[in-house]
Design an enzyme around this catalytic site. Sequence first.
Site, PDB file in Angstrom:
ATOM      1  N   THR A   1      16.692  -0.024  -0.710  1.00 24.89           N
ATOM      2  CA  THR A   1      18.077  -1.018  -0.706  1.00 24.89           C
ATOM      3  C   THR A   1      18.006  -1.997   0.277  1.00 24.89           C
ATOM      4  O   THR A   1      17.382  -1.767   1.372  1.00 24.89           O
ATOM      5  CB  THR A   1      19.185   0.178  -0.452  1.00 24.89           C
TER       6      THR A   1
ATOM      7  N   TYR B   1      23.714   5.821   4.457  1.00 27.63           N
ATOM      8  CA  TYR B   1      23.110   5.812   3.173  1.00 27.63           C
ATOM      9  C   TYR B   1      21.901   4.427   3.692  1.00 27.63           C
ATOM     10  O   TYR B   1      20.606   4.953   3.259  1.00 27.63           O
ATOM     11  CB  TYR B   1      23.880   4.826   1.952  1.00 27.63           C
TER      12      TYR B   1
END
Length: 179
Positions: free
Chosen positions: A119, A143
């Site tokens: 990501t 995350y």
Amino acid sequence: MIDKKVLVTGGAGYIGSHVCLALRSAGYTPVIFDNLSTGHRFLANGYELIIGDLNNKKKLNDIFLNNNILGVLHFAGSAYVGESVDHPKKYYQNNLINTINLLDCCVKHQIQNFIFSSTCATYGAPNIEFINEMQEQNPINPYGRTKLAIEWVLKDYKRAYQLKPIILRYFNVAGADEN
């Protein structure tokens, strides 16, 4: 002709299901492994779907024992920034620990080809307009930190176990299959 099977974790999710379409078009046979917590069974229609979780090492091992897997495309994981702040344990378990379980199975079964869905959250909040791959990675939430930790693990596994990882860092994924 040899069946060119590839394991697609999270293959019943948005990105994974589109990758399965592309794999099939390229002559590969996707084997989908998904716990369906955020994926959808209908996206796996027409493919071999194994329902399971990456924390189940025996089930993972059985997949490699019962299939001639050429490589792994890893799209499974938790992916909500806000939720990661409220429930970091879930993210460290599901993203980091479970990916290590998968990597250990790859090493055990001599699978070298591994594509990881990372990501742009690994970059944090840089003070520049355009980001490239060489930008410093400084994630600001669990995350992003779990994804960056996995990238580090992949580099270590590459060095120690001859894994051949490819890391994909997305910003905003969009698009749809015409069908």
